[in-house]
Each structure stands twice: as structure tokens, then as C-alpha cells.
Motif scaffolding. Structure first.
Motif, PDB file in Angstrom:
ATOM      1  N   MET A 258      14.116  -0.024  -2.651  1.00 16.81           N
ATOM      2  CA  MET A 258      13.692   1.045  -2.610  1.00 16.81           C
ATOM      3  C   MET A 258      14.929   2.175  -2.864  1.00 16.81           C
ATOM      4  N   LYS A 259      14.867   2.951  -3.748  1.00 15.70           N
ATOM      5  CA  LYS A 259      15.476   3.932  -4.420  1.00 15.70           C
ATOM      6  C   LYS A 259      15.492   5.595  -3.763  1.00 15.70           C
ATOM      7  N   LYS A 260      14.535   5.850  -3.573  1.00 18.38           N
ATOM      8  CA  LYS A 260      13.978   6.665  -2.902  1.00 18.38           C
ATOM      9  C   LYS A 260      12.510   7.090  -2.863  1.00 18.38           C
ATOM     10  N   PHE A 261      11.769   8.119  -2.111  1.00 27.09           N
ATOM     11  CA  PHE A 261      10.395   7.325  -1.687  1.00 27.09           C
ATOM     12  C   PHE A 261       9.765   8.860  -2.079  1.00 27.09           C
ATOM     13  N   THR A 262       8.748   8.659  -3.077  1.00 20.28           N
ATOM     14  CA  THR A 262       8.139  10.670  -3.282  1.00 20.28           C
ATOM     15  C   THR A 262       7.283  10.042  -3.146  1.00 20.28           C
ATOM     16  N   SER A 263       6.434   8.613  -3.428  1.00 20.93           N
ATOM     17  CA  SER A 263       5.457   8.625  -4.260  1.00 20.93           C
ATOM     18  C   SER A 263       4.459   7.172  -3.992  1.00 20.93           C
ATOM     19  N   VAL A 264       3.400   6.480  -4.208  1.00 24.60           N
ATOM     20  CA  VAL A 264       3.454   5.500  -3.988  1.00 24.60           C
ATOM     21  C   VAL A 264       4.068   4.756  -5.261  1.00 24.60           C
ATOM     22  N   SER A 265       4.408   5.182  -6.678  1.00 23.69           N
ATOM     23  CA  SER A 265       4.994   4.235  -6.978  1.00 23.69           C
ATOM     24  C   SER A 265       6.233   4.259  -7.070  1.00 23.69           C
TER      25      SER A 265
ATOM     26  N   GLU B  25      -4.168   8.499  -4.567  1.00 22.24           N
ATOM     27  CA  GLU B  25      -3.377   7.981  -5.481  1.00 22.24           C
ATOM     28  C   GLU B  25      -2.700   5.853  -4.012  1.00 22.24           C
ATOM     29  N   TRP B  26      -2.843   6.651  -3.456  1.00 19.30           N
ATOM     30  CA  TRP B  26      -2.342   5.783  -2.299  1.00 19.30           C
ATOM     31  C   TRP B  26      -4.096   4.672  -2.968  1.00 19.30           C
ATOM     32  N   MET B  27      -5.059   4.817  -1.954  1.00 22.37           N
ATOM     33  CA  MET B  27      -6.396   4.093  -1.617  1.00 22.37           C
ATOM     34  C   MET B  27      -6.575   3.671  -2.979  1.00 22.37           C
ATOM     35  N   GLN B  28      -6.385   3.488  -4.015  1.00 26.70           N
ATOM     36  CA  GLN B  28      -6.189   3.483  -5.564  1.00 26.70           C
ATOM     37  C   GLN B  28      -5.648   1.557  -5.954  1.00 26.70           C
ATOM     38  N   GLU B  29      -4.651   1.484  -4.807  1.00 22.92           N
ATOM     39  CA  GLU B  29      -3.698   0.478  -4.901  1.00 22.92           C
ATOM     40  C   GLU B  29      -4.156  -0.122  -3.857  1.00 22.92           C
ATOM     41  N   MET B  30      -5.309   0.092  -2.626  1.00 22.64           N
ATOM     42  CA  MET B  30      -6.076  -0.680  -2.227  1.00 22.64           C
ATOM     43  C   MET B  30      -7.063  -1.294  -2.184  1.00 22.64           C
ATOM     44  N   ASP B  31      -7.237  -2.462  -1.396  1.00 25.91           N
ATOM     45  CA  ASP B  31      -8.810  -3.248  -2.105  1.00 25.91           C
ATOM     46  C   ASP B  31      -9.952  -3.098  -1.231  1.00 25.91           C
ATOM     47  N   VAL B  32     -10.067  -1.145  -1.616  1.00 27.11           N
ATOM     48  CA  VAL B  32     -11.117  -0.464  -1.223  1.00 27.11           C
ATOM     49  C   VAL B  32     -11.534  -0.372  -2.254  1.00 27.11           C
ATOM     50  N   GLU B  33     -12.775   0.616  -1.922  1.00 28.13           N
ATOM     51  CA  GLU B  33     -14.003   1.217  -2.889  1.00 28.13           C
ATOM     52  C   GLU B  33     -13.475   2.673  -2.668  1.00 28.13           C
ATOM     53  N   LEU B  34     -13.034   3.651  -3.074  1.00 32.65           N
ATOM     54  CA  LEU B  34     -13.092   5.003  -2.794  1.00 32.65           C
ATOM     55  C   LEU B  34     -14.061   5.873  -3.496  1.00 32.65           C
ATOM     56  N   VAL B  35     -14.152   6.476  -2.304  1.00 29.85           N
ATOM     57  CA  VAL B  35     -15.236   7.934  -3.977  1.00 29.85           C
ATOM     58  C   VAL B  35     -14.544   9.670  -2.790  1.00 29.85           C
ATOM     59  N   ILE B  36     -14.495   9.848  -3.686  1.00 32.70           N
ATOM     60  CA  ILE B  36     -14.301  11.645  -3.576  1.00 32.70           C
ATOM     61  C   ILE B  36     -15.708  12.666  -3.200  1.00 32.70           C
TER      62      ILE B  36
END
Lengths: 318, 318, 318
Positions: free
Chosen positions: B1-8, B191-202
Motif C-alpha cells: 500500500m503506497k498511500k491510504f486516503t480512500s478505499v481505492s 463507498e466502503w460498503m459498496q465493496e462489502m458483501d452487504v445490501e446498503l440503503v441510505i
């Protein structure tokens, strides 16, 4: 080394510069030297480089570090001897120092000039109390009239950047600012350069001559262009009037360092102690240009501090 | 990991979650990994959890830690490129960063949204300068639009609390507040929940939709009761309007999370990044109730930070 | 020892004094005891001695130290139970404590009396929340009504300075001040001295009697000269009225301790917890005179803290 508040505390300048350069090669070569000992870093003023570089230097030597932002974290200090403390001040500086004596093996302190009373500043009204009351070695992290850890870093930086046989021409040039700034960095640089094998020239507008006790016989030129001619190093720094203390006599010429002015030099390396007001003291193009060794200078603050702490520890361990 | 500012910046989310959980089992398994290296924690804003958890994580890895409360301890920073610094600002952020480059092996920075200029905030006017000028890995301790160490802790916490086969329903619900709050936690969680195996609702009131660049195709519901139905996890957080930037359009319904609303869910676990305004964002009974996993979430900030620092150190040591 | 907030948390006072004196002989005898554990030092108020001595003590035991200046570095705290937090406060103290539970093995906190509500102060409105919500041992770094680490240091200092067979006469004397000061040091000293083998007398002007819950049957004398007669130790401290809470009833006599008054004693040793207002509470000549053991007392704060931290670690490690 028993204390470190000016160049006169250094027995052999070339030796400590070489020591600092060795530390730079191998910063973790003495990690046991400070073990079980504590350095107190006392800040009566703001600090970025001094704060961080001192912590790194101390950690590299295995020292425990106590950092105290005196005004914000502790008590409002009284500085006047014999004061009846029935006002805003809660603790006398000498009591604070006596307590630091109990807690620290080394006391390092930053105490800027107040810029209100020339007499207080010239007499180092705060640092002098540390020197008087401290029973452990005192290190200046910049006082009213000097910034010796900066000056040692400056000597290291010039040494790294000068490999020719002849003496480099070093110009300490005044720069514009918007408020009255202390003389410590200017004084200190002048003092240390007189111990280095360089040709030092000081350039500042009329009315801005530094205290003769620091500049002594150094040539002072009131014309920046003339002073910069053939310079190998340019040290940019603002200070207010010393004679008319803390005044800012009008300056008609533009003393901001620019690339145009650099063209007139011997491809001079540009130095500044930071923080710098861009496009006031020097232009963006100079700051970001290839002649700037300003960040290298900032890095050398670590090795300057570490060399000093190490020599102080030698004394304590002896 | 070269930096850590977002899930990407995370190559494999499941892997780093598992790593964090292993660290939680044995936080002192890599005490030599950071030896001789220094992390600078730069705070341009207040911090409790981030400040303490980052220090613990760094110490667990043997890193030296330098903490800088930039505004109070150092100098008033200038952020505008090309500024003529003849005002209140004393040091340009890019010079501060260049100096940190000299002193630190990793730079971590907290730089909240200013909530005045949408353009500045959306463009990460401060973090972007760190990313541009830093020569060492940069870690976000929360920036204008994201709070990734929080989001990773959130992923860890959900992972710990979900052992069933099917995807949990996770509801990110807006909560009331008394002043305009930034979008960073909301954006980042989405953003992170979209990478998780969940059903996200806002769930948020009309006028409070988050930036589509973060929420993308996630279902947004303007009726809290409808959204909370059958929720397995509820993430409570306020934010101000994004469209009408930093405005607070009137909300007629009461969006504070209460036990009554919880009854409507699948015994949902309640999350919040803290600090939380009790009895405004959620009721005392929810905060102190058995559905809250909020303190566990706070604890996981340590392992989130430690997993990230550890991966950054892998890169530095490679 | 499960917590340390008053003398009643000490099982055997003589034993812990002896332990502290052993630590003073060899401060680095237990450098492994705290390894891998973290102490959080939470300051809701200013501190010099407590801040530094606690850090040194913790470092001597190998503890990781987290220092938090809560108001400046973290969030504005709410203290009222059940508050609807729609005002200036951002985080409830109980949530901050629950988070500290997650991060620290020991929580130490400084929370002065507010001097506004007698009820709040007498009930230790802040410390009581730490005691209620903390799941790890709590150490007081001075609370509304007590300053136990100071009092233990005072016991250590008196022990060091008294080698005679008979009980020393110890006088806790009120001293002038310019604003309403809390009762914590006075209360605490009174309480601890009652556990020591000394003859304690309290001297204060009419209207300044301390809370009977602390002074119990100790003789209170309203005439300073009479009280100081034949004193072996004099503890100088200001406090405001307890009965007419935080008021400062007029005092006609001059209660400042001077050399003239010392002449009336049995060459009494002079103590003060610091910070002291020179020439208000006591004269320069007393402070700087040979009867003062005030700096020794300050040094003993290290060993007081270290003895307590060490006993708390025994409990944690058992």
C-alpha cells in the motif's frame, strides 16, 4: 559541552559539524546513549522544525522526551524578580525551572524576544533565568538574541554544499516582512559564520543594521544588488530595526529575493530558516527553484540537535 | 500500500479486514516492524479517537510518533498557491509538507472540510497538497470528503458482528444536528460498503442526498421508517446538504434514532463514528442499549490504523 | 490497588511510602512492568508537575503514555446526564470515558472543581463519572475535592525529613490569594496527615474552615501565630470559603508566610504543592530560604506516581 546557547559553547566547530554529518549517515548509531535520561523541551513560543527535529534527535539517542507547551498546558509565568504575584501570573519562571531541574537531565527551552523592551531582549531576560537557575545543561531552542541549533544546521548545510578550495561568499540578506521580527536568526548566523571559513557580507537597508555585538567587523552593505554580486550562498531573513528597537523604517527598494536577483550571483544556493512568507521575503520561483537548499537545511536541524544532545550526554555520562 | 486516503488504495478489502482481526487477537505481534521509522500525525482539527488510536497503533508497531497540533503548536498555514503572504498566514502548507518529508517516513494528516467553499472541499484543497508534495506515504486521518480509517474500522466491526450466510441489510441513516456537518463519514461509509458483501440503503431527508460520486447506484430513501425496516445494521450520522452546500434545509419529521424505531428492524446493531450528540442524533436509550456496537467500533479504530500502518511499512521495508 | 482517588484506596500507607522511597533509590528497577500496557493521562485543566511527573513515572515502568488535553485537542464535553446535546457540547463525558476504556489499561484524569456549584464539586460531578463508567483502574490527577498523588508525595517528603522519635507538629496554614481557589489540596493534605504519625493543626482565618468531612477532629486555629508555634512542618496553601462556597471573606491580618513568622517555629520545613504566588502566599525569602523543601516535594511527585502506577499494575498483572 556543558550548555548550548551560542557558538561560544562549542569547543571545536569543525568537529561538531563533522560529528553531525556522521550522525546524518547513521542516525541510529547511539541509541543507548540517552537511555534512562530525560530531556525536557519547553516551548514558550510556536515551533514546527525545532519541535519535531528535537524530538527525533532525542529519540535517536534513546532519550525520554517531555514536551511542554508552557503557556497552553501549564501556568501563566511570571518573569520579574521580586514580583508580588497578585496579578495574572500564576507561577514564577524560577520555580518552573527548579521543578524542571527535578524532572529533567537536560532542559531545552524556546523563549523568543518579546520585541517590547530592548533591554529585556538584549539581556535575554528569560534565557538568563534558565542559565541562572538550571542545575542541568541548558539548550537554547531559540532565545531572544540567538538561534544556535539553527546556525549549526546552517553550518552543516554550507559544509555539505561547498566542495571548492576557496572560501565561499556568503551573503546574509535582509528581506521584507509585514511585522516586527526578532534578530535572533540574523545575529546568530552572523556570529557562527565568523567562525566558518567563509567570506561573510551582510546586506540590509539603512536603519536595519544588526547589533554590532554580533556582526562585529563584518562588512554591511546597504545595497542588495551590490552585496549579492558573486554570492555563493544567500541567507534570506527579515529582522526589524535594532537601533530604533522593533521599528520598521520605510524601505523604498524591493528587497524580496527573486530569480532576477539570483542571476547576478555565482549560482548562489539560497537558504532560509523557515517559516518563510512566500512572495514577500522571497518569490515562489526562488523557493521552488533548484538553487534552494532550504529543505535540506530543515532536515539538518535533526543532525544539528542530535550532535549537540550527544555532546551534552557525553558530559553527563562522564 | 503506497498511500491510504480512500478505499481505492486498498488492494484487497477482505484481506486487510482479516489482517486487522488478526492484529486484534495479538496487537504486539509486529513490534519491530516500525523500529527506527517515524510517523508524523498532523492535526489541523480536533481529534480524540483518531489521535489516540493512531498513537496506539504506531506504538504497537514500534514506530516513533510525532504529533503536531498544527494550528496551536506551529504556525498559521497558508493554503493558496501563489499567495503573496502578507497577511495572517506565516507558513505555506507546501513548505510544511516538504519539511515533514525530511522528518517523517509516513505522514498522516487530519484536514476537515472547511464547509465554506464547495469547490475547495470537493477538490480536497488541503489533502491534495499533501498528495502532491509529500514524498513519503500519506495517510488520511479524515479529509474533506472521506474518513477511510473510520470506514475500515466500520468494515471490521460489521464483519465481527455478522456470522450469517445471507447479506446483512445495512442502513446509513441521516440524523439531526444543530450545525452544518461535513459529508466525509457518510461519503466514506457509502463507498466502503459498496465493496462489502452487504445490501446498503441510505436514508436521508429530501435535500440531503450525498454526492452521487460516492453513493453511485445505492438506493436512497427519503422515509426513515421505510428504510430501517428489517435493517441488520444502522449507521447513524448527520451531514448537511451537499447540493445546496452546507445548508440545512428544514426537516419536519423527527429523524433521531430511538428504541421505538429500532423495534421496526431486525434487531439492528447501531453504529456511529463518534462524537455523538446524545438525544439529538440518537437517544440515550439507543446509545446505552444492547444494540449499540459503537464502543466496539471505536476500539476497532486501533486495528484499522494498525493494519494500514503495517501495510504501509511493508511497502517502505520492501 | 484497584483505583487511586483518595487515601482510602491505599491499603497500607507506610508500605507505599517505603515503596516510593525505594523507587526513588532506583527508579528504573521495574522497566518491564508496564510493557505493552497503556496509561491515558486526561487533562481537563492545566498541569505542569502532574503532567511531567506522571509521564516520567509511566516511562520508568515501561508504560505507553497517551496524553490528552481534552478541551484543546479533542471535543467540548457534556457532563449532564440525560442532556439533549443541542448546544455547545459535542461529546458526552461518558462516551469519552467508554472510548478510553477501549484504548487504555489505566485512566488518569485531572478534573478541578468548577467553583460554581458547591453541590457539583462536593459530589465530584466529573470524577464520579469516571468512577462510574471506567472499566479500568482510575487514578486521580487532582479532582474537585482531593489531590491524592500530591498528598502521597507530601507524606514521602515528610518521612524523608523527619528522623526524630517524637511526632512532628505539622501545620497546614491558609495563605492569601487573589481569587477563589479550590479546596482539593487542603482537604487532601488534612485527610492524609490524619493517617500519618504526626500532630496536625490547621490554621485559617474565620470563615475559611475546610469541609468537616475532611478535617474531622483536627484542631483548627484561627490565629496563625498561635498555630505556627513550635511547628516542625508548615504546609502553605490558599483556599476559598467552603461554607459560603467560593467566597473570599475579608481577612484583616496578613497571613503571608515570612521569615519573621518562621522564627516562631521549630525551624519548620516549609512545603507547598506549587504553583505558588510569590510574595502573596509566601515571601521570596521563605521560598528561596533553606527551610523550604518545596522542590524536593515536587520531585517526590515522580515517586508518588510511580508507586501508585506500580501497585495498579500489580493488580492488572495479577
Amino acid at each position: 559541552m556543558k550548555k548550548f546557547t551560542s557558538v561560544s559553547d562549542v569547543e571545536n566547530l569543525q568537529e561538531i559539524i563533522q560529528k553531525a554529518l556522521q550522525i546524518k549517515e547513521n542516525p541510529l548509531s547511539e541509541t543507548q546513549k540517552g537511555k534512562g535520561k530525560t530531556i525536557g523541551l519547553v516551548f514558550l513560543n510556536s515551533s514546527l522544525r525545532t519541535r519535531l527535529s528535537s524530538q527525533i534527535a532525542a529519540q535517536n539517542l534513546g532519550l525520554n522526551v517531555l514536551t511542554l507547551n508552557a503557556a497552553q498546558e501549564a501556568w501563566n509565568l511570571e518573569f520579574a524578580d521580586g514580583a508580588v504575584m497578585n496579578g495574572d501570573t500564576v507561577e514564577h519562571i524560577k520555580d518552573a525551572i527548579e521543578v524542571l531541574n527535578q524532572y529533567c537531565d537536560i532542559i531545552a527551552v524556546r523563549c523568543f524576544a518579546g520585541m517590547k523592551s530592548k533591554e529585556d531582549d538584549v539581556n535575554e531576560s528569560i534565557l538568563s533565568q534558565f542559565l541562572q537557575h538550571a542545575k542541568v545543561p541548558v539548550i537554547s531552542l531559540e532565545s531572544a538574541t540567538r538561534h544556535p541549533l539553527q546556525s549549526l544546521a546552517d553550518c552543516i548545510t554550507i559544509t555539505e554544499n561547498w566542495k571548492k578550495e576557496h572560501k565561499p561568499k556568503v551573503v546574509l540578506t535582509w528581506a521584507p516582512h509585514i511585522k516586527p521580527i526578532a534578530h535572533a536568526v540574523g545575529n546568530s548566523f552572523a556570529e557562527w559564520m565568523q567562525e566558518m571559513d567563509v567570506e561573510l557580507v551582510i546586506a540590509n537597508p539603512e536603519g536595519y543594521d544588526l547589533d554590532k555585538n554580533f556582526t562585529k567587523d563584518v562588512k554591511v552593505i546597504h545595497n542588495q544588488d551590490e552585496a549579492l554580486k558573486d554570492a555563493d550562498f544567500i541567507y534570506v531573513k527579515n529582522w526589524s530595526s535594532f537601533d530604533d528597537y522593533a521599528a520598521m523604517p520605510e524601505v523604498k527598494e524591493n528587497w524580496m529575493l527573486t530569480n532576477e536577483k539570483l542571476a547576478n550571483t555565482n549560482q548562489a544556493k539560497v537558504m532560509h530558516c523557515l517559516p518563510v512568507r512566500r512572495n514577500v521575503e522571497l518569490s515562489d520561483e526562488v523557493m521552488d527553484g533548484e538553487n534552494s537548499i532550504i529543505y535540506q537545511q530543515a532536515k539538518n536541524r535533526i543532525f544539528s540537535a542530535q550532535a549537540v544532545f550527544s555532546e551534552i550526554l557525553d558530559e553527563l555520562n562522564s
